[in-house]
Motif scaffolding. Structure first.
Motif, PDB file in Angstrom:
ATOM      1  N   VAL A   3      -5.541  23.729  75.575  1.00 18.22           N
ATOM      2  CA  VAL A   3      -5.939  22.974  76.762  1.00 18.22           C
ATOM      3  C   VAL A   3      -6.481  21.596  76.398  1.00 18.22           C
ATOM      4  O   VAL A   3      -6.650  20.731  77.268  1.00 18.22           O
ATOM      5  CB  VAL A   3      -6.974  23.796  77.568  1.00 18.22           C
ATOM      6  N   GLN A   4      -6.718  21.338  75.107  1.00 14.39           N
ATOM      7  CA  GLN A   4      -7.220  20.014  74.693  1.00 14.39           C
ATOM      8  C   GLN A   4      -6.131  18.947  74.774  1.00 14.39           C
ATOM      9  O   GLN A   4      -6.446  17.748  74.713  1.00 14.39           O
ATOM     10  CB  GLN A   4      -7.771  20.066  73.254  1.00 14.39           C
ATOM     11  N   ASP A   5      -4.859  19.332  74.909  1.00 15.00           N
ATOM     12  CA  ASP A   5      -3.791  18.349  75.036  1.00 15.00           C
ATOM     13  C   ASP A   5      -3.735  17.791  76.460  1.00 15.00           C
ATOM     14  O   ASP A   5      -4.368  18.311  77.373  1.00 15.00           O
ATOM     15  CB  ASP A   5      -2.457  18.965  74.636  1.00 15.00           C
ATOM     16  N   THR A   6      -2.934  16.726  76.636  1.00 13.70           N
ATOM     17  CA  THR A   6      -2.961  15.955  77.883  1.00 13.70           C
ATOM     18  C   THR A   6      -2.739  16.801  79.123  1.00 13.70           C
ATOM     19  O   THR A   6      -3.479  16.684  80.113  1.00 13.70           O
ATOM     20  CB  THR A   6      -1.901  14.837  77.826  1.00 13.70           C
ATOM     21  N   GLY A  61      -7.249  28.381  76.054  1.00 12.17           N
ATOM     22  CA  GLY A  61      -7.581  28.314  74.642  1.00 12.17           C
ATOM     23  C   GLY A  61      -7.790  26.867  74.237  1.00 12.17           C
ATOM     24  O   GLY A  61      -6.953  26.008  74.533  1.00 12.17           O
ATOM     25  N   LEU A  62      -8.923  26.588  73.574  1.00 10.96           N
ATOM     26  CA  LEU A  62      -9.280  25.228  73.178  1.00 10.96           C
ATOM     27  C   LEU A  62      -9.490  25.179  71.677  1.00 10.96           C
ATOM     28  O   LEU A  62     -10.306  25.936  71.136  1.00 10.96           O
ATOM     29  CB  LEU A  62     -10.564  24.798  73.901  1.00 10.96           C
ATOM     30  N   ARG A  63      -8.769  24.287  70.996  1.00 12.15           N
ATOM     31  CA  ARG A  63      -8.969  24.122  69.568  1.00 12.15           C
ATOM     32  C   ARG A  63     -10.265  23.348  69.327  1.00 12.15           C
ATOM     33  O   ARG A  63     -10.430  22.237  69.820  1.00 12.15           O
ATOM     34  CB  ARG A  63      -7.795  23.395  68.933  1.00 12.15           C
ATOM     35  N   GLY A  64     -11.168  23.943  68.578  1.00  9.80           N
ATOM     36  CA  GLY A  64     -12.451  23.318  68.311  1.00  9.80           C
ATOM     37  C   GLY A  64     -13.571  23.979  69.094  1.00  9.80           C
ATOM     38  O   GLY A  64     -13.374  24.971  69.805  1.00  9.80           O
ATOM     39  N   ASP A  65     -14.742  23.402  68.999  1.00  8.83           N
ATOM     40  CA  ASP A  65     -15.930  23.987  69.618  1.00  8.83           C
ATOM     41  C   ASP A  65     -16.213  23.453  71.012  1.00  8.83           C
ATOM     42  O   ASP A  65     -17.054  23.997  71.730  1.00  8.83           O
ATOM     43  CB  ASP A  65     -17.157  23.737  68.742  1.00  8.83           C
ATOM     44  N   GLY A  66     -15.555  22.362  71.394  1.00 10.17           N
ATOM     45  CA  GLY A  66     -15.820  21.793  72.703  1.00 10.17           C
ATOM     46  C   GLY A  66     -14.924  20.598  72.960  1.00 10.17           C
ATOM     47  O   GLY A  66     -14.041  20.271  72.166  1.00 10.17           O
ATOM     48  N   HIS A  67     -15.146  19.947  74.103  1.00  5.91           N
ATOM     49  CA  HIS A  67     -14.350  18.785  74.500  1.00  5.91           C
ATOM     50  C   HIS A  67     -15.239  17.917  75.386  1.00  5.91           C
ATOM     51  O   HIS A  67     -16.072  18.447  76.145  1.00  5.91           O
ATOM     52  CB  HIS A  67     -13.100  19.241  75.265  1.00  5.91           C
ATOM     53  N   PRO A  68     -15.107  16.578  75.309  1.00  2.88           N
ATOM     54  CA  PRO A  68     -15.960  15.717  76.136  1.00  2.88           C
ATOM     55  C   PRO A  68     -15.911  16.044  77.628  1.00  2.88           C
ATOM     56  O   PRO A  68     -16.930  15.904  78.318  1.00  2.88           O
ATOM     57  CB  PRO A  68     -15.399  14.314  75.854  1.00  2.88           C
ATOM     58  N   SER A  69     -14.766  16.490  78.124  1.00  2.00           N
ATOM     59  CA  SER A  69     -14.656  16.802  79.548  1.00  2.00           C
ATOM     60  C   SER A  69     -15.371  18.098  79.917  1.00  2.00           C
ATOM     61  O   SER A  69     -15.503  18.415  81.102  1.00  2.00           O
ATOM     62  CB  SER A  69     -13.182  16.897  79.958  1.00  2.00           C
ATOM     63  N   LEU A  70     -15.845  18.851  78.903  1.00  4.70           N
ATOM     64  CA  LEU A  70     -16.529  20.120  79.147  1.00  4.70           C
ATOM     65  C   LEU A  70     -17.973  20.068  78.644  1.00  4.70           C
ATOM     66  O   LEU A  70     -18.555  21.097  78.294  1.00  4.70           O
ATOM     67  CB  LEU A  70     -15.772  21.261  78.453  1.00  4.70           C
ATOM     68  N   HIS A  71     -18.536  18.876  78.656  1.00  6.63           N
ATOM     69  CA  HIS A  71     -19.844  18.654  78.042  1.00  6.63           C
ATOM     70  C   HIS A  71     -20.927  19.539  78.641  1.00  6.63           C
ATOM     71  O   HIS A  71     -21.826  20.020  77.939  1.00  6.63           O
ATOM     72  CB  HIS A  71     -20.236  17.175  78.184  1.00  6.63           C
TER      73      HIS A  71
END
Length: 367
Positions: free
Chosen positions: A282-285, A311-321
């Motif tokens: 889900v981290q892709d565009t 599914g998100l690669r990594g521990d987080g994403h700026p849009s999910l702060h």
């Protein structure tokens, strides 16, 4: 569980029900009803972690658990399908998000046990308006193919033999006939679309008329559905924030159509549980645009009835702060989640620990 995902009982347990059963309302694999933990708005669940922790495997298990029993779609935002426009389709009339919405709707439309196909008339109208923004080159075979693929989203599997194919063919012919001159053809295409929708008394036509009316509520449409669709197409072509606004309307159309399939006593009887949408990488565009649209509408009080898992690669994403975070064992019996005052607080991050089965084969399967 049926595929050896050891250590994931917090998700897939049935007695007592784990997270998945409580959010979908159906026990995985067994398909018996179970009480919903959130009757109105469930969290948008995002499984996080690095490679090899089994995010894709969990989403695959979810598909296996419910496919054929409740409307379900699975996309991987890293697929080439979402990387660039199809051959000969201009980028101004395509985006990863619009492709994701189309692909998800095609999968959700498939009939399931005890219930027929779901129609997506609002999305049909919106996607036709967007596609028409790229029909200036008069590549008639491509235009007809694009139009027919979109029109099939309104198919409910009519009992009248061959009706759907004949209707789609007639409508696509009308749209192609509306092409004339040079330059943009959005307005004549939308006019032809609305004319076709207004003809006939079949359930198909009634659905499409209702769908077209929905666009009169677009900002600055002034109650005019034609203007609403023209504005949608123009915003999409403009790119940037305007395109993001248009994409949000396409996602909203998808979810509104899905909601219609669950309204009324008969539909509720034949469609137990919630529809399920699974979004890998889900981290892709495509994924960022999709989750952003869903979360913003939920934050604005525009409800939907979908169980989203990503599914998100990594521990987080700026849009999910501002998303809440729960360890996997913490969601086994209850999430303790409540949305806050921000958009991203409507999501719930669940980091996946290493699977209990850690053989090289199991790690490879969990990538």
């Amino acid at each position: 569980m049926h595929s050896g995902l050891h250590g994931r009982g917090a998700l897939f347990d049935t007695d007592p029900p784990g997270l998945v059963a409580r959010l979908v309302g159906l026990c995985p694999f067994q398909h018996g009803p179970t009480p919903l933990e959130y009757a109105k708005e469930p969290p948008f669940v995002v499984f996080t972690g690095g490679p090899g922790l089994g995010k894709s495997a969990v989403l695959g298990e979810l598909r296996a658990a419910y496919e054929g029993h409740t409307p379900l779609a699975l996309i991987d935002c890293e697929d080439e399908l979402f990387a660039r426009p199809p051959a000969r389709r201009p980028g101004e009339a395509w985006s990863p998000v619009s492709q994701a919405v189309l692909t998800i709707a095609e999968q959700l439309a498939e009939p399931v046990a005890g219930a027929g196909r779901i129609a997506f008339p609002r999305l049909t109208a919106g996607l036709l308006a967007v596609a028409a923004g790229g029909w200036r080159d008069r590549d008639l075979p491509r235009i007809r193919q694009e139009a027919e693929r979109i029109l099939l989203l309104n198919d409910t599997g009519s009992r009248v033999a061959g009706f759907t194919g004949r209707w789609v063919g007639r409508v696509s012919t009308r749209l192609v006939d509306a092409l004339s001159g040079t330059g943009l053809v959005v307005e004549p295409i939308i006019e032809a679309t609305l004319e076709v929708f207004s003809e006939g008394v079949t359930p198909t036509h009634r659905r499409l008329r209702k769908a077209a009316t929905w666009y009169r509520d677009c900002p600055r449409a002034g109650g005019n559905p034609k203007l609403g669709l023209i504005l949608l197409s123009g915003h999409f072509r403009a790119g940037g924030d305007s395109r993001t606004h248009a994409e949000r309307y396409l996602v909203r159309a998808l979810l509104a159509d899905l909601d219609d399939a669950y309204t009324g006593a008969v539909q509720r009887t034949h469609r137990p549980g919630r529809p399920v949408v699974l979004v890998d990488n889900v981290q892709d565009t495509a994924g960022v645009g999709l989750i952003g649209s869903v979360l913003r509408d939920r934050a604005d009080g525009i409800a939907d009835r979908v169980a989203f898992f990503a599914g998100l690669r990594g521990d987080g994403h700026p849009s999910l702060h501002n998303a809440a975070r729960r360890a996997l064992p913490e969601v086994a019996r209850a999430t303790g989640w409540e949305p806050g005052g921000t958009v991203s607080s409507h999501a719930l991050l669940v980091p996946l620990p290493p699977p209990a089965t850690t053989s090289p084969q199991a790690v490879e399967a969990g990538r």
